[in-house]
Scaffold this motif. Structure first.
Motif, PDB file in Angstrom:
ATOM      1  N   ASP A 203      17.065 -25.937  31.004  1.00  0.00           N
ATOM      2  CA  ASP A 203      16.998 -25.939  32.463  1.00  0.00           C
ATOM      3  C   ASP A 203      18.077 -26.824  33.065  1.00  0.00           C
ATOM      4  OD1 ASP A 203      15.847 -28.555  32.233  1.00  0.00           O
ATOM      5  OD2 ASP A 203      13.852 -27.682  32.118  1.00  0.00           O
ATOM      6  N   ASN A 204      18.162 -28.076  32.586  1.00  0.00           N
ATOM      7  CA  ASN A 204      19.208 -28.988  33.062  1.00  0.00           C
ATOM      8  C   ASN A 204      19.794 -29.659  31.820  1.00  0.00           C
ATOM      9  OD1 ASN A 204      20.661 -31.251  33.910  1.00  0.00           O
ATOM     10  ND2 ASN A 204      19.383 -31.538  35.726  1.00  0.00           N
ATOM     11  N   PRO A 205      20.817 -29.064  31.198  1.00  0.00           N
ATOM     12  CA  PRO A 205      21.283 -29.569  29.903  1.00  0.00           C
ATOM     13  C   PRO A 205      21.753 -31.014  29.916  1.00  0.00           C
ATOM     14  CG  PRO A 205      22.765 -27.865  30.758  1.00  0.00           C
ATOM     15  CD  PRO A 205      21.553 -27.859  31.611  1.00  0.00           C
ATOM     16  N   VAL A 206      22.354 -31.475  31.011  1.00  0.00           N
ATOM     17  CA  VAL A 206      22.804 -32.867  31.058  1.00  0.00           C
ATOM     18  C   VAL A 206      21.601 -33.805  30.966  1.00  0.00           C
ATOM     19  CG1 VAL A 206      23.929 -34.636  32.452  1.00  0.00           C
ATOM     20  CG2 VAL A 206      24.920 -32.343  32.322  1.00  0.00           C
ATOM     21  N   ARG A 207      20.570 -33.520  31.778  1.00  0.00           N
ATOM     22  CA  ARG A 207      19.366 -34.362  31.716  1.00  0.00           C
ATOM     23  C   ARG A 207      18.695 -34.242  30.351  1.00  0.00           C
ATOM     24  NH1 ARG A 207      14.514 -33.186  31.510  1.00  0.00           N
ATOM     25  NH2 ARG A 207      14.748 -31.063  32.278  1.00  0.00           N
ATOM     26  N   GLN A 208      18.605 -33.012  29.832  1.00  0.00           N
ATOM     27  CA  GLN A 208      17.903 -32.806  28.562  1.00  0.00           C
ATOM     28  C   GLN A 208      18.599 -33.543  27.416  1.00  0.00           C
ATOM     29  OE1 GLN A 208      17.894 -28.441  29.102  1.00  0.00           O
ATOM     30  NE2 GLN A 208      15.689 -28.469  28.691  1.00  0.00           N
ATOM     31  N   ILE A 209      19.936 -33.480  27.388  1.00  0.00           N
ATOM     32  CA  ILE A 209      20.658 -34.151  26.294  1.00  0.00           C
ATOM     33  C   ILE A 209      20.682 -35.654  26.513  1.00  0.00           C
ATOM     34  CG2 ILE A 209      22.863 -34.327  25.069  1.00  0.00           C
ATOM     35  CD1 ILE A 209      23.290 -31.359  25.834  1.00  0.00           C
ATOM     36  N   ALA A 210      20.768 -36.090  27.771  1.00  0.00           N
ATOM     37  CA  ALA A 210      20.712 -37.534  28.051  1.00  0.00           C
ATOM     38  C   ALA A 210      19.375 -38.105  27.572  1.00  0.00           C
ATOM     39  CB  ALA A 210      20.912 -37.788  29.544  1.00  0.00           C
ATOM     40  N   ASP A 211      18.290 -37.367  27.789  1.00  0.00           N
ATOM     41  CA  ASP A 211      16.977 -37.800  27.284  1.00  0.00           C
ATOM     42  C   ASP A 211      16.996 -37.878  25.763  1.00  0.00           C
ATOM     43  OD1 ASP A 211      15.999 -37.940  29.817  1.00  0.00           O
ATOM     44  OD2 ASP A 211      14.742 -36.143  29.703  1.00  0.00           O
ATOM     45  N   LEU A 212      17.593 -36.877  25.127  1.00  0.00           N
ATOM     46  CA  LEU A 212      17.688 -36.862  23.669  1.00  0.00           C
ATOM     47  C   LEU A 212      18.473 -38.066  23.165  1.00  0.00           C
ATOM     48  CD1 LEU A 212      17.529 -35.469  20.856  1.00  0.00           C
ATOM     49  CD2 LEU A 212      19.531 -34.141  21.512  1.00  0.00           C
ATOM     50  N   MET A 213      19.597 -38.365  23.825  1.00  0.00           N
ATOM     51  CA  MET A 213      20.421 -39.510  23.425  1.00  0.00           C
ATOM     52  C   MET A 213      19.672 -40.827  23.608  1.00  0.00           C
ATOM     53  SD  MET A 213      24.082 -38.190  24.978  1.00  0.00           S
ATOM     54  CE  MET A 213      24.918 -39.770  24.843  1.00  0.00           C
ATOM     55  N   ALA A 214      18.825 -40.898  24.636  1.00  0.00           N
ATOM     56  CA  ALA A 214      18.084 -42.140  24.898  1.00  0.00           C
ATOM     57  C   ALA A 214      17.075 -42.430  23.793  1.00  0.00           C
ATOM     58  CB  ALA A 214      17.372 -42.044  26.245  1.00  0.00           C
ATOM     59  N   ARG A 215      16.485 -41.374  23.236  1.00  0.00           N
ATOM     60  CA  ARG A 215      15.467 -41.607  22.204  1.00  0.00           C
ATOM     61  C   ARG A 215      16.027 -41.487  20.793  1.00  0.00           C
ATOM     62  NH1 ARG A 215      13.995 -36.306  24.151  1.00  0.00           N
ATOM     63  NH2 ARG A 215      14.027 -34.763  22.448  1.00  0.00           N
ATOM     64  N   GLN A 216      17.320 -41.151  20.666  1.00  0.00           N
ATOM     65  CA  GLN A 216      17.904 -40.963  19.337  1.00  0.00           C
ATOM     66  C   GLN A 216      19.235 -41.714  19.252  1.00  0.00           C
ATOM     67  OE1 GLN A 216      16.087 -39.496  17.210  1.00  0.00           O
ATOM     68  NE2 GLN A 216      17.390 -39.152  15.450  1.00  0.00           N
ATOM     69  N   PRO A 217      19.208 -42.997  18.909  1.00  0.00           N
ATOM     70  CA  PRO A 217      20.459 -43.745  18.788  1.00  0.00           C
ATOM     71  C   PRO A 217      21.255 -43.262  17.584  1.00  0.00           C
ATOM     72  CG  PRO A 217      18.609 -45.071  18.051  1.00  0.00           C
ATOM     73  CD  PRO A 217      18.021 -43.816  18.619  1.00  0.00           C
ATOM     74  N   GLY A 218      22.516 -43.676  17.522  1.00  0.00           N
ATOM     75  CA  GLY A 218      23.372 -43.279  16.406  1.00  0.00           C
ATOM     76  C   GLY A 218      24.270 -42.117  16.781  1.00  0.00           C
ATOM     77  N   PRO A 219      25.196 -41.746  15.889  1.00  0.00           N
ATOM     78  CA  PRO A 219      26.152 -40.678  16.184  1.00  0.00           C
ATOM     79  C   PRO A 219      25.461 -39.322  16.363  1.00  0.00           C
ATOM     80  CG  PRO A 219      26.828 -41.955  14.248  1.00  0.00           C
ATOM     81  CD  PRO A 219      25.428 -42.357  14.567  1.00  0.00           C
ATOM     82  N   GLY A 220      26.031 -38.496  17.236  1.00  0.00           N
ATOM     83  CA  GLY A 220      25.471 -37.161  17.464  1.00  0.00           C
ATOM     84  C   GLY A 220      26.556 -36.145  17.769  1.00  0.00           C
ATOM     85  N   ILE A 221      26.232 -34.886  17.538  1.00  0.00           N
ATOM     86  CA  ILE A 221      27.135 -33.777  17.859  1.00  0.00           C
ATOM     87  C   ILE A 221      26.415 -32.854  18.828  1.00  0.00           C
ATOM     88  CG2 ILE A 221      28.489 -31.834  16.973  1.00  0.00           C
ATOM     89  CD1 ILE A 221      28.456 -33.166  14.214  1.00  0.00           C
ATOM     90  N   VAL A 222      27.079 -32.505  19.922  1.00  0.00           N
ATOM     91  CA  VAL A 222      26.548 -31.534  20.879  1.00  0.00           C
ATOM     92  C   VAL A 222      27.467 -30.316  20.849  1.00  0.00           C
ATOM     93  CG1 VAL A 222      26.003 -31.074  23.304  1.00  0.00           C
ATOM     94  CG2 VAL A 222      25.616 -33.365  22.355  1.00  0.00           C
ATOM     95  N   TYR A 223      26.907 -29.151  20.534  1.00  0.00           N
ATOM     96  CA  TYR A 223      27.701 -27.920  20.485  1.00  0.00           C
ATOM     97  C   TYR A 223      27.524 -27.136  21.776  1.00  0.00           C
ATOM     98  CZ  TYR A 223      28.699 -28.560  15.543  1.00  0.00           C
ATOM     99  OH  TYR A 223      29.165 -29.047  14.349  1.00  0.00           O
ATOM    100  N   ALA A 224      28.649 -26.830  22.427  1.00  0.00           N
ATOM    101  CA  ALA A 224      28.656 -25.980  23.616  1.00  0.00           C
ATOM    102  C   ALA A 224      29.503 -24.742  23.317  1.00  0.00           C
ATOM    103  CB  ALA A 224      29.211 -26.740  24.813  1.00  0.00           C
ATOM    104  N   GLN A 225      29.353 -23.693  24.135  1.00  0.00           N
ATOM    105  CA  GLN A 225      29.931 -22.411  23.763  1.00  0.00           C
ATOM    106  C   GLN A 225      31.341 -22.170  24.294  1.00  0.00           C
ATOM    107  OE1 GLN A 225      26.471 -20.094  25.081  1.00  0.00           O
ATOM    108  NE2 GLN A 225      26.098 -19.535  22.957  1.00  0.00           N
ATOM    109  N   THR A 226      31.754 -22.930  25.300  1.00  0.00           N
ATOM    110  CA  THR A 226      33.104 -22.727  25.848  1.00  0.00           C
ATOM    111  C   THR A 226      33.822 -24.071  25.987  1.00  0.00           C
ATOM    112  OG1 THR A 226      32.416 -22.980  28.169  1.00  0.00           O
ATOM    113  CG2 THR A 226      32.284 -20.754  27.211  1.00  0.00           C
ATOM    114  N   ARG A 227      35.129 -24.007  26.046  1.00  0.00           N
ATOM    115  CA  ARG A 227      35.922 -25.234  26.197  1.00  0.00           C
ATOM    116  C   ARG A 227      35.603 -25.932  27.516  1.00  0.00           C
ATOM    117  NH1 ARG A 227      41.875 -22.927  24.297  1.00  0.00           N
ATOM    118  NH2 ARG A 227      41.220 -22.203  22.225  1.00  0.00           N
TER     119      ARG A 227
END
Length: 594
Positions: free
Chosen positions: A218-242
């Motif tokens: 629904d709101n990918p920025v908010r959804q991933i920001a929430d994920l980053m807040a609860r999951q410290p450490g390195p992460g990879i986010v895959y998006a479909q276009t440049r």
């Protein structure tokens, strides 16, 4: 070459301890190593993080001659080169990015290399084949071997030239390695690379340390920001276009304050290289990338992988999520998907040659099944690769919080009827207005307020129209038109006639943010943090990423057991002879200070 004499496995266990610092093999590693040492050609299908590289690196230090490793990406070769050299293995790469190619060739001809990494494009050249005759060879190891198969999800034509190269050295055993190959692809790989029928070692596909979760976007920025807040450490986010990569990287950095960088093929080469190097060396950076990123990364401490949109196939999803948690520590794989992802993917199917369409459609349907299932995600994933898993895994979103499933057959009949009666040319927004009887100028202008389907949906059913439309598009029963509308497809007519049942998952209410689900230092031990600081300093001095010095799991073991002598330190997992000599005194001194 002939197999080694004596008890190969006893010698292998000794070399495993002295070179890599491990007391025993993991999973099917031992079976693969034993076959290699016996001179038998093998296809090893092992999950990412199961230690595939050890199955050729260990024999390479034991067997006379050089092991030739064919690998698809320069970045991956250089990553593995660093780790091999850190363990005292004599290794080199021969790639277009290496200025020392003359010295490498001289060392190879002199028999001074245990491992030589090359790309398939170079391996298929006559000049390289001629060079191989200059010194004894121990083994051919073909990494990412699914690339040889047209049935594979990542076909590389240059891999088809490897069989003639290896056939020119019939006494040298072959080891093909992959993490992602279904039954059909496995059979094709063995044929293409000349591995005998009894040469398959299937280690299974399960990655129990990865928690799978799939949720509507629904709101990918908010959804991933929430994920980053609860999951410290390195992460990879895959998006479909440049464009989406750059937009997300900028917004996530602003929203979270974390270091977030983009990676895609349109960036200048030096920017891509700098961002990749920074990510590999970082202990908390997030990189937003197209799927071009990651195949060349052997970073063990990636704590999460997030997809903003659906990947190309279950094979692609498995490979991309497999970049999380290679060190065995808990990690997350989360997908945020939308109906438009499947609509676009089904449109692209029509651009493929007719001969490939049915196989790709089956792959897309399998992916839709994974996304839409109310049951265990891991079980769906493992069954796709031919396994017979338990019904529940206890470590995916559906097992941890079972979703509510509702029968929407009648609602689906109403929605599909509305699609048909409005002329199969309107999107979900318009169809919803018709079905709930909304006062809308466009609906009246079109005369859709006079249709039999106008206003026939009310109450709670109205809130299910959006998720139902998304589900029907994922399954192919609703397909997009050229101008953004929806038309009937798949089993739509059977559903309208009442011949097929439709069930969907009731979307859960938005969960509160939970912090700190996974952390490198779960008990908050100050010694562990001090050891991480020391590791960071040593990595800087050596010009390598921190994980090349020691993994977090080794540092946790140090903090827990607090060794006071070199022999005690040398007994810990991951502390081989070379690393003990290079770093032992510094770590013992740090432990003594605490």
């Amino acid at each position: 070459m002939p197999p080694l004499d004596g008890d190969n496995l006893d010698r292998a266990r000794e070399a495993l301890r002295s070179t890599f610092g491990f007391d025993g093999f993991r999973g099917r590693q031992e079976d693969v190593v034993e076959r290699v040492l016996d001179g038998k050609s093998t296809l090893a299908v092992m999950p990412t993080g199961a230690g595939k590289s050890l199955t050729y690196q260990l024999p390479a230090v034991m067997m006379p001659g050089t092991c030739i490793v064919i690998s698809p990406l320069i970045a991956l070769m250089h990553d593995q080169l660093r780790s091999a050299r850190a363990n005292g293995i004599r290794a080199a790469t021969l790639t277009s990015a290496d200025a020392d190619w003359r010295e490498t060739q001289d060392a190879f001809r002199a028999g001074e290399l245990d491992l030589l990494y090359v790309a398939p494009e170079r391996a298929s050249q006559q000049g390289f084949r001629d060079m191989l005759g200059a010194t004894p060879l121990a083994l051919f190891a073909v990494d990412e071997a699914h690339c040889v198969s047209e049935w594979g999800h990542d076909f590389r034509p240059d891999y088809r030239q490897l069989r003639p190269l290896m056939d020119a050295f019939p006494d040298v055993p072959r080891l093909a390695l992959t993490a992602t190959a279904d039954r059909q692809t496995r059979a094709d790989v063995m044929t293409q690379l000349g591995v005998p029928e009894d040469g398959l070692v299937l280690a299974g596909f399960d990655r129990p340390n990865i928690r799978y979760a799939i949720t509507p976007r629904d709101n990918p920025v908010r959804q991933i920001a929430d994920l980053m807040a609860r999951q410290p450490g390195p992460g990879i986010v895959y998006a479909q276009t440049r464009r989406k990569v750059e937009e997300l990287a900028e917004k996530l950095a602003a929203a979270t304050g974390r270091s977030v960088r983009p990676y895609h093929a349109g960036l200048p080469a030096e920017t891509r290289a700098a961002n990749q190097a920074a990510f590999v060396e970082s202990e908390d950076m997030v990189i937003v990338a197209t799927i071009a990123f990651g195949m060349g990364i052997d970073k063990p401490d990636v704590r999460f992988v997030a997809h903003v949109g659906v990947p190309k196939s279950i094979e692609g999803y498995y490979q991309e999520t497999g970049r999380a948690g290679r060190d065995g520590d808990p990690s997350l794989a989360t997908m945020f998907w939308g109906a438009a992802d499947f609509a676009t993917a089904r449109q692209r199917l029509m651009e493929l040659p007719e001969g490939r369409r049915s196989a790709e459609r089956a792959r897309l349907d399998a992916l839709a099944g994974l996304v839409e299932t109310p049951h265990c995600r891991r079980a769906v994933l493992l069954r796709h690769f031919g396994e017979d898993p338990d019904e529940t895994c206890g470590n995916c979103d559906n097992c941890l919080d079972p979703p509510k499933v509702t029968d929407t057959t009648e609602l689906a009949r109403k929605l599909l009827s509305a699609v048909y009666r409005t002329g199969q040319s309107f999107g979900m927004g318009h169809l919803q207005k018709v079905l709930v009887g909304a006062e809308d100028e466009r609906v009246r202008q079109r005369g859709h307020d006079r249709l039999s389907v106008f206003g026939i949906v009310e109450g709670e059913d109205a809130s299910l129209l959006q998720p139902l439309g998304r589900a029907l598009q994922a399954r192919g029963d609703l397909v997009p038109t050229e101008h953004g509308g929806l038309s009937l497809g798949g089993a739509a007519r059977e559903i309208i006639k009442g011949e097929r049942k439709v069930e969907i998952i009731v979307p859960p209410k938005r969960a509160r943010r939970r912090r700190g689900e996974s952390t490198a230092n779960p008990v908050g031990d100050p010694l562990f943090e001090a050891l991480r600081d020391l590791r960071r300093d040593l990595a800087k001095e050596a010009g390598v990423p921190p994980y090349v010095v020691f993994h977090d799991s080794t540092l946790r073991e140090m903090a827990a057991s607090r060794p006071s002598t070199l022999p005690e330190l040398g007994r810990l997992g991951g502390v081989g002879t070379r690393k003990l000599d290079a770093y032992g005194e510094r770590f013992l001194a740090e432990i003594a200070r605490h």
